[in-house]
Write a protein that holds these residues in place. Structure first.
Motif, PDB file in Angstrom:
ATOM      1  N   ALA A 162      -7.054 -14.754 -25.059  1.00  0.00           N
ATOM      2  CA  ALA A 162      -6.069 -13.358 -24.936  1.00  0.00           C
ATOM      3  C   ALA A 162      -6.711 -12.457 -23.777  1.00  0.00           C
ATOM      4  CB  ALA A 162      -5.754 -12.833 -26.070  1.00  0.00           C
ATOM      5  N   ASN A 163      -8.067 -12.275 -24.067  1.00  0.00           N
ATOM      6  CA  ASN A 163      -8.733 -11.253 -23.014  1.00  0.00           C
ATOM      7  C   ASN A 163      -9.058 -11.832 -21.822  1.00  0.00           C
ATOM      8  OD1 ASN A 163     -10.196  -8.776 -23.081  1.00  0.00           O
ATOM      9  ND2 ASN A 163     -12.044  -9.787 -22.573  1.00  0.00           N
ATOM     10  N   TYR A 164      -9.578 -12.921 -21.546  1.00  0.00           N
ATOM     11  CA  TYR A 164      -9.583 -13.559 -20.431  1.00  0.00           C
ATOM     12  C   TYR A 164      -8.429 -13.580 -19.430  1.00  0.00           C
ATOM     13  CZ  TYR A 164     -11.683 -16.721 -16.894  1.00  0.00           C
ATOM     14  OH  TYR A 164     -12.019 -17.055 -15.342  1.00  0.00           O
ATOM     15  N   ILE A 165      -7.231 -13.931 -20.169  1.00  0.00           N
ATOM     16  CA  ILE A 165      -6.031 -14.224 -19.259  1.00  0.00           C
ATOM     17  C   ILE A 165      -5.531 -12.968 -18.983  1.00  0.00           C
ATOM     18  CG2 ILE A 165      -3.658 -15.179 -19.609  1.00  0.00           C
ATOM     19  CD1 ILE A 165      -4.833 -17.391 -21.259  1.00  0.00           C
ATOM     20  N   ARG A 166      -5.497 -12.175 -20.144  1.00  0.00           N
ATOM     21  CA  ARG A 166      -4.906 -10.652 -19.586  1.00  0.00           C
ATOM     22  C   ARG A 166      -5.803 -10.052 -18.412  1.00  0.00           C
ATOM     23  NH1 ARG A 166      -5.635  -8.599 -24.184  1.00  0.00           N
ATOM     24  NH2 ARG A 166      -7.551  -7.951 -24.112  1.00  0.00           N
ATOM     25  N   ASN A 167      -7.098 -10.293 -18.400  1.00  0.00           N
ATOM     26  CA  ASN A 167      -7.856  -9.691 -17.306  1.00  0.00           C
ATOM     27  C   ASN A 167      -7.561 -10.410 -15.712  1.00  0.00           C
ATOM     28  OD1 ASN A 167      -9.253  -7.861 -18.572  1.00  0.00           O
ATOM     29  ND2 ASN A 167     -10.764  -9.170 -19.268  1.00  0.00           N
ATOM     30  N   LYS A 168      -7.179 -11.741 -16.037  1.00  0.00           N
ATOM     31  CA  LYS A 168      -6.792 -12.493 -14.654  1.00  0.00           C
ATOM     32  C   LYS A 168      -5.491 -11.994 -14.291  1.00  0.00           C
ATOM     33  CE  LYS A 168      -8.631 -15.351 -13.076  1.00  0.00           C
ATOM     34  NZ  LYS A 168      -9.663 -15.628 -11.813  1.00  0.00           N
ATOM     35  N   LYS A 169      -4.646 -11.738 -15.218  1.00  0.00           N
ATOM     36  CA  LYS A 169      -3.292 -11.147 -14.640  1.00  0.00           C
ATOM     37  C   LYS A 169      -3.378  -9.958 -14.413  1.00  0.00           C
ATOM     38  CE  LYS A 169      -0.408 -13.720 -18.279  1.00  0.00           C
ATOM     39  NZ  LYS A 169       0.590 -13.625 -19.373  1.00  0.00           N
ATOM     40  N   LEU A 177      -1.954  -1.371 -19.860  1.00  0.00           N
ATOM     41  CA  LEU A 177      -3.011  -2.278 -19.701  1.00  0.00           C
ATOM     42  C   LEU A 177      -3.647  -1.939 -18.437  1.00  0.00           C
ATOM     43  CD1 LEU A 177      -1.485  -5.527 -21.271  1.00  0.00           C
ATOM     44  CD2 LEU A 177      -3.332  -3.869 -22.205  1.00  0.00           C
ATOM     45  N   PHE A 178      -2.899  -1.657 -17.442  1.00  0.00           N
ATOM     46  CA  PHE A 178      -3.586  -1.476 -16.156  1.00  0.00           C
ATOM     47  C   PHE A 178      -4.322  -0.313 -16.123  1.00  0.00           C
ATOM     48  CE2 PHE A 178      -3.692  -0.372 -11.595  1.00  0.00           C
ATOM     49  CZ  PHE A 178      -3.751  -1.648 -11.077  1.00  0.00           C
ATOM     50  N   HIS A 179      -3.704   0.961 -16.850  1.00  0.00           N
ATOM     51  CA  HIS A 179      -4.493   2.207 -16.866  1.00  0.00           C
ATOM     52  C   HIS A 179      -5.845   2.122 -17.481  1.00  0.00           C
ATOM     53  CE1 HIS A 179      -5.263   6.441 -17.755  1.00  0.00           C
ATOM     54  NE2 HIS A 179      -4.461   6.626 -16.707  1.00  0.00           N
ATOM     55  N   GLU A 180      -5.642   1.278 -18.839  1.00  0.00           N
ATOM     56  CA  GLU A 180      -7.025   1.023 -19.467  1.00  0.00           C
ATOM     57  C   GLU A 180      -8.157   0.426 -18.641  1.00  0.00           C
ATOM     58  OE1 GLU A 180      -5.913  -1.172 -22.651  1.00  0.00           O
ATOM     59  OE2 GLU A 180      -4.838   0.470 -23.939  1.00  0.00           O
ATOM     60  N   LYS A 181      -7.538  -0.511 -17.448  1.00  0.00           N
ATOM     61  CA  LYS A 181      -8.590  -1.242 -16.832  1.00  0.00           C
ATOM     62  C   LYS A 181      -9.111  -0.556 -15.831  1.00  0.00           C
ATOM     63  CE  LYS A 181      -9.409  -5.823 -14.638  1.00  0.00           C
ATOM     64  NZ  LYS A 181     -10.724  -6.086 -15.220  1.00  0.00           N
ATOM     65  N   HIS A 182      -8.232   0.135 -15.057  1.00  0.00           N
ATOM     66  CA  HIS A 182      -8.511   0.842 -13.638  1.00  0.00           C
ATOM     67  C   HIS A 182      -8.619   2.415 -13.936  1.00  0.00           C
ATOM     68  CE1 HIS A 182      -8.558  -2.881 -11.423  1.00  0.00           C
ATOM     69  NE2 HIS A 182      -7.266  -3.115 -12.071  1.00  0.00           N
ATOM     70  N   ASN A 183      -8.355   3.046 -15.100  1.00  0.00           N
ATOM     71  CA  ASN A 183      -8.078   4.210 -15.166  1.00  0.00           C
ATOM     72  C   ASN A 183      -7.107   4.970 -14.239  1.00  0.00           C
ATOM     73  OD1 ASN A 183      -9.132   6.692 -16.726  1.00  0.00           O
ATOM     74  ND2 ASN A 183     -10.213   7.022 -15.087  1.00  0.00           N
ATOM     75  N   GLN A 184      -5.999   4.282 -13.954  1.00  0.00           N
ATOM     76  CA  GLN A 184      -4.968   4.800 -12.826  1.00  0.00           C
ATOM     77  C   GLN A 184      -3.837   4.114 -13.207  1.00  0.00           C
ATOM     78  OE1 GLN A 184      -6.931   4.142  -8.928  1.00  0.00           O
ATOM     79  NE2 GLN A 184      -6.398   6.265  -8.587  1.00  0.00           N
ATOM     80  N   THR A 185      -2.751   4.571 -13.192  1.00  0.00           N
ATOM     81  CA  THR A 185      -1.526   3.936 -13.010  1.00  0.00           C
ATOM     82  C   THR A 185      -1.319   3.113 -11.975  1.00  0.00           C
ATOM     83  OG1 THR A 185      -0.413   5.453 -11.719  1.00  0.00           O
ATOM     84  CG2 THR A 185      -0.444   5.914 -14.231  1.00  0.00           C
ATOM     85  N   PRO A 186      -0.618   1.895 -12.165  1.00  0.00           N
ATOM     86  CA  PRO A 186      -0.326   0.963 -10.929  1.00  0.00           C
ATOM     87  C   PRO A 186       0.023   1.795  -9.541  1.00  0.00           C
ATOM     88  CG  PRO A 186       0.713   0.035 -12.846  1.00  0.00           C
ATOM     89  CD  PRO A 186       0.114   1.480 -13.341  1.00  0.00           C
TER      90      PRO A 186
END
Length: 284
Positions: free
Chosen positions: A225-232, A265-274
């Motif tokens: 789940a974690n690996y595939i989510r990050n790849k997406k 999820l994108f905001h959690e990873k990049h601290n920004q909205t898409p």
């Protein structure tokens, strides 16, 4: 999104189905060891198998290669509603209904070409009439029985034998009895951005869910789940920079069905909205 699905099973396998789908959609092929006859009743779809793609417009048909873990069916931007008839060819069913007398079209051709994954079918008068007969039975399910399903399955095989591209069809169908094997990592890495669950991905590798998770951890040192989510999310970030596609479309193409979930999820990873990520990166 699938809005309607009618299916007929034979000996525990889905053989015939009629599906109505609204755009957008992207459907991976979840069954590795089969071939599939696909006929477009309405709309148009694009089929992608590895590096090969083909569009299937209304009243046209294709035959898809068995053993293709890596295929996906995607909606065409010009077509909002799609209606499709499928006929599935399973080697277990074919052996059962033909016993020891398999038709020549399932036997290994003299000049086998392993690179053919998909081929258009000449939808002549007989094919059209065959589809009409299937539609009649989809609307009159009370008439369906095991003997009739066997007859209809044998009928389409006979018709395919008589089409102009029968040699190519033979090259595809013969592989039902010598399916291609793929490595664990090939299956995983060709399904990163598909709309499938971890359970379905485990099925593609022919492993139980617990065995799949152990094998995944061994290969990628992370949970599926974690690996595939990050790849997406990595793919989405890349597309935000190099394409002008809408954020909704990018999310969908990267395997996210829900825009709100993708944005979170994108905001959690990049601290920004898409959208802010796209603007900031372009400004740099």
């Amino acid at each position: 999104m699938i809005t309607e699905r009618k299916q007929y099973e034979l000996f525990g396998y889905v053989i015939f189905e009629k599906v109505k789908i609204e755009t957008p959609f992207k459907i991976p092929n979840p069954v590795p060891n089969e071939a599939c006859f696909l006929y477009m009743l309405e709309g148009q779809i694009d089929y992608q198998i590895q590096q090969q793609s083909i569009s299937v417009p209304v009243n046209e048909a294709v035959l898809l290669k068995c053993g293709s873990y890596f295929s996906q069916m995607k909606s065409n931007e010009l077509s909002k509603n799609n209606q499709i008839v499928f006929v599935h060819f399973h080697p277990e069913i074919l052996k059962k209904i033909y016993e020891t007398d398999l038709p020549k079209i399932f036997q290994q051709p003299k000049l086998a070409n392993q690179n053919i994954d998909i081929t258009p079918i000449n939808t002549d008068f007989l094919i059209q009439k065959y589809i009409e007969s299937l539609l009649f039975y989809f609307d009159n399910q009370i008439l369906i029985n095991e003997d009739l399903l066997i007859i209809k399955l044998k009928e389409i095989i006979l018709l395919l034998c008589q089409t102009k591209n029968a040699p190519v069809i033979q090259q595809i169908l013969s592989q039902l009895f010598s399916p291609t094997s793929f490595t664990f990592k090939q299956v995983i890495e060709n399904n990163f951005y598909q709309h499938i669950t971890i359970d379905q991905l485990a099925q593609l590798t022919n492993l139980s869910l617990s065995s799949f998770k152990r094998e995944f951890k061994k290969n990628y040192d992370d949970s599926p789940a974690n690996y595939i989510r990050n790849k997406k999310l990595e793919k989405a970030a890349e597309l935000l920079l190099i394409s002008d596609e809408r954020i909704t479309d990018i999310a969908f193409d990267c395997g996210f069905n829900d825009l709100a979930n993708f944005s979170t999820l994108f905001h959690e990873k990049h601290n920004q909205t898409p959208s802010n990520y796209r603007l900031d990166q372009i400004a740099k």
